[in-house]
Write a protein that holds these residues in place. Structure first.
Motif, PDB file in Angstrom:
ATOM      1  N   VAL A  93       0.835  -1.202   0.000  1.00  0.00           N
ATOM      2  CA  VAL A  93       0.000   0.000   0.000  1.00  0.00           C
ATOM      3  C   VAL A  93       0.873   1.257   0.000  1.00  0.00           C
ATOM      4  N   ARG A  94       1.881   1.266   0.867  1.00  0.00           N
ATOM      5  CA  ARG A  94       2.749   2.441   0.977  1.00  0.00           C
ATOM      6  C   ARG A  94       3.487   2.707  -0.330  1.00  0.00           C
ATOM      7  N   LYS A  95       3.901   1.667  -1.012  1.00  0.00           N
ATOM      8  CA  LYS A  95       4.635   1.837  -2.275  1.00  0.00           C
ATOM      9  C   LYS A  95       3.752   2.456  -3.361  1.00  0.00           C
ATOM     10  N   ILE A  96       2.458   2.142  -3.328  1.00  0.00           N
ATOM     11  CA  ILE A  96       1.537   2.779  -4.273  1.00  0.00           C
ATOM     12  C   ILE A  96       1.550   4.294  -4.069  1.00  0.00           C
ATOM     13  N   GLY A  97       1.526   4.717  -2.810  1.00  0.00           N
ATOM     14  CA  GLY A  97       1.555   6.148  -2.522  1.00  0.00           C
ATOM     15  C   GLY A  97       2.887   6.782  -2.846  1.00  0.00           C
ATOM     16  N   GLN A  98       3.968   6.089  -2.546  1.00  0.00           N
ATOM     17  CA  GLN A  98       5.299   6.640  -2.809  1.00  0.00           C
ATOM     18  C   GLN A  98       5.576   6.780  -4.293  1.00  0.00           C
ATOM     19  N   ASN A  99       4.957   5.941  -5.094  1.00  0.00           N
ATOM     20  CA  ASN A  99       5.174   5.984  -6.537  1.00  0.00           C
ATOM     21  C   ASN A  99       4.743   7.321  -7.146  1.00  0.00           C
ATOM     22  N   VAL A 100       3.776   7.978  -6.520  1.00  0.00           N
ATOM     23  CA  VAL A 100       3.319   9.289  -7.005  1.00  0.00           C
ATOM     24  C   VAL A 100       4.488  10.265  -7.072  1.00  0.00           C
ATOM     25  N   PHE A 101       5.393  10.169  -6.113  1.00  0.00           N
ATOM     26  CA  PHE A 101       6.476  11.128  -5.995  1.00  0.00           C
ATOM     27  C   PHE A 101       7.731  10.685  -6.737  1.00  0.00           C
ATOM     28  N   GLN A 102       7.574   9.655  -7.536  1.00  0.00           N
ATOM     29  CA  GLN A 102       8.664   9.197  -8.384  1.00  0.00           C
ATOM     30  C   GLN A 102       8.356   9.405  -9.863  1.00  0.00           C
ATOM     31  N   GLN A 103       7.178   9.970 -10.142  1.00  0.00           N
ATOM     32  CA  GLN A 103       6.786  10.227 -11.522  1.00  0.00           C
ATOM     33  C   GLN A 103       7.570  11.410 -12.086  1.00  0.00           C
ATOM     34  N   LYS A 104       7.947  11.313 -13.338  1.00  0.00           N
ATOM     35  CA  LYS A 104       8.622  12.432 -13.978  1.00  0.00           C
ATOM     36  C   LYS A 104       7.647  13.584 -14.152  1.00  0.00           C
ATOM     37  N   ALA A 105       8.078  14.775 -13.780  1.00  0.00           N
ATOM     38  CA  ALA A 105       7.220  15.948 -13.880  1.00  0.00           C
ATOM     39  C   ALA A 105       6.832  16.216 -15.332  1.00  0.00           C
ATOM     40  N   GLN A 106       5.573  16.534 -15.547  1.00  0.00           N
ATOM     41  CA  GLN A 106       5.048  16.761 -16.890  1.00  0.00           C
ATOM     42  C   GLN A 106       4.389  18.139 -16.953  1.00  0.00           C
ATOM     43  N   PRO A 107       4.889  19.049 -17.786  1.00  0.00           N
ATOM     44  CA  PRO A 107       4.308  20.394 -17.854  1.00  0.00           C
ATOM     45  C   PRO A 107       2.969  20.403 -18.567  1.00  0.00           C
ATOM     46  N   PHE A 108       2.165  21.399 -18.253  1.00  0.00           N
ATOM     47  CA  PHE A 108       0.949  21.625 -19.024  1.00  0.00           C
ATOM     48  C   PHE A 108       1.320  22.093 -20.437  1.00  0.00           C
ATOM     49  N   PRO A 109       0.439  21.842 -21.402  1.00  0.00           N
ATOM     50  CA  PRO A 109       0.699  22.336 -22.755  1.00  0.00           C
ATOM     51  C   PRO A 109       0.961  23.847 -22.754  1.00  0.00           C
ATOM     52  N   TYR A 110       1.960  24.262 -23.489  1.00  0.00           N
ATOM     53  CA  TYR A 110       2.306  25.676 -23.670  1.00  0.00           C
ATOM     54  C   TYR A 110       2.874  26.325 -22.407  1.00  0.00           C
ATOM     55  N   MET A 111       3.234  25.530 -21.390  1.00  0.00           N
ATOM     56  CA  MET A 111       3.777  26.138 -20.177  1.00  0.00           C
ATOM     57  C   MET A 111       4.992  26.996 -20.482  1.00  0.00           C
ATOM     58  N   TYR A 112       5.946  26.457 -21.230  1.00  0.00           N
ATOM     59  CA  TYR A 112       7.171  27.207 -21.515  1.00  0.00           C
ATOM     60  C   TYR A 112       6.870  28.442 -22.360  1.00  0.00           C
ATOM     61  N   GLU A 113       5.981  28.291 -23.345  1.00  0.00           N
ATOM     62  CA  GLU A 113       5.628  29.435 -24.189  1.00  0.00           C
ATOM     63  C   GLU A 113       4.997  30.551 -23.358  1.00  0.00           C
ATOM     64  N   VAL A 114       4.135  30.176 -22.422  1.00  0.00           N
ATOM     65  CA  VAL A 114       3.490  31.170 -21.562  1.00  0.00           C
ATOM     66  C   VAL A 114       4.513  31.872 -20.680  1.00  0.00           C
ATOM     67  N   LEU A 115       5.394  31.105 -20.049  1.00  0.00           N
ATOM     68  CA  LEU A 115       6.409  31.707 -19.180  1.00  0.00           C
ATOM     69  C   LEU A 115       7.348  32.601 -19.979  1.00  0.00           C
ATOM     70  N   ASP A 116       7.735  32.165 -21.175  1.00  0.00           N
ATOM     71  CA  ASP A 116       8.582  32.990 -22.044  1.00  0.00           C
ATOM     72  C   ASP A 116       7.901  34.322 -22.352  1.00  0.00           C
ATOM     73  N   GLN A 117       6.608  34.266 -22.663  1.00  0.00           N
ATOM     74  CA  GLN A 117       5.877  35.476 -23.021  1.00  0.00           C
ATOM     75  C   GLN A 117       5.727  36.414 -21.827  1.00  0.00           C
ATOM     76  N   LEU A 118       5.492  35.854 -20.655  1.00  0.00           N
ATOM     77  CA  LEU A 118       5.360  36.683 -19.452  1.00  0.00           C
ATOM     78  C   LEU A 118       6.658  37.433 -19.171  1.00  0.00           C
ATOM     79  N   LEU A 119       7.779  36.756 -19.330  1.00  0.00           N
ATOM     80  CA  LEU A 119       9.071  37.425 -19.134  1.00  0.00           C
ATOM     81  C   LEU A 119       9.310  38.465 -20.224  1.00  0.00           C
ATOM     82  N   LYS A 120       8.968  38.122 -21.450  1.00  0.00           N
ATOM     83  CA  LYS A 120       9.132  39.062 -22.571  1.00  0.00           C
ATOM     84  C   LYS A 120       8.301  40.319 -22.347  1.00  0.00           C
ATOM     85  N   ASP A 121       7.133  40.158 -21.734  1.00  0.00           N
ATOM     86  CA  ASP A 121       6.261  41.297 -21.456  1.00  0.00           C
ATOM     87  C   ASP A 121       6.738  42.123 -20.263  1.00  0.00           C
ATOM     88  N   GLY A 122       7.799  41.678 -19.612  1.00  0.00           N
ATOM     89  CA  GLY A 122       8.409  42.467 -18.543  1.00  0.00           C
ATOM     90  C   GLY A 122       7.949  42.166 -17.150  1.00  0.00           C
TER      91      GLY A 122
END
Length: 246
Positions: A93-122
């Motif tokens: 049971v515990r390993k099922i829960g711990q597995n959540v924190f071993q998943q590779k992080a996955q960004p939302f679509p367009y995350m990088y594009e949005v962050l790039d634009q926010l910085l570009k906008d100052g």
């Protein structure tokens, strides 16, 4: 354009998070249904959520809390249906829960594009995320997010009005041009409104019940709701155009 100070949430605002917990709950439910003949999937999930919320309220958002809430739920059904508690079952049971924190992080679509634009906008970007430093830093590093939030990254196991105030005291920004942006009404939006800064709610497609609260405070600043992260740069451009702070 007048520079805005943006304090951004991480989990389920910029990257996927809740879906991993939901998958773990389903795996946990399937395991328990093989051990107990009586409880339904709905009963198992409801009891786990009840126990999980109590654990989070008491212990915060540390990555050890979720696996232990699964174990406590297992104990509950063992007591209810008079099944012996076994160490090997606890470990599964515990390993099922711990597995959540071993998943590779996955960004939302367009995350990088949005962050790039926010910085570009100052705009000035800060990251304010809930969880333990080890796990949250792992995700931030995996996705190479440090350059976007060079002004400051703040990680707290308790994410609430008190910790947001610590962030505001640290960055010393003008409340009129400061925004909290996140998916959680409880840990992102309500604290922002209580502290008198602007807030943008971007609801998650599937939301953890912990994050859902009623907003019964009249905002001093601007409060908006967007359908997706992708809308954020355009919204802020329009806001700055029509609400220039001199």
């Amino acid at each position: 354009m007048k520079q805005q100070t943006l304090i951004m949430d991480l989990d389920d605002t910029l990257i996927h998070c809740h879906k991993y917990f939901q998958a773990a709950r389903n795996s946990f439910s399937n395991l328990l249904k093989g051990w107990f003949d009586v409880p339904t999937h709905e009963e198992i999930i409801q009891k786990q959520l009840e126990i999980d919320l109590k654990c989070v309220e008491m212990q915060g958002l540390h990555s050890s809390v979720f696996p232990e809430s699964l174990v406590r739920t297992y104990w509950y059904f063992c007591r209810k249906y008079k099944r012996k508690i076994r160490n090997k079952d606890e470990d599964r049971v515990r390993k099922i829960g711990q597995n959540v924190f071993q998943q590779k992080a996955q960004p939302f679509p367009y995350m990088y594009e949005v962050l790039d634009q926010l910085l570009k906008d100052g705009h000035q970007l800060f990251l304010f995320t809930g969880g333990d430093v080890t796990n949250q830093s792992r995700k931030i590093t995996q996705l190479d997010l440090e350059p976007y939030f060079s002004s400051g990254i703040f990680i707290f196991e308790q994410k609430n009005t008190e910790t947001l105030l610590k962030v505001l005291n640290k960055i010393k920004s003008d409340k009129r041009t400061t925004w909290m942006i996140g998916n959680s009404l409880k840990t992102d939006i309500m604290p922002a409104i209580e502290l008198g800064i602007n807030a943008i709610h971007i609801p998650a497609k599937f939301e953890w019940s912990y994050n859902i609260v009623d907003i019964d405070i009249t905002p001093n600043g601007t409060f908006a709701e967007l359908e997706s992260l992708l809308q954020l740069p355009d919204y802020l451009r329009e806001y700055c155009f029509f609400n220039a702070v001199i």
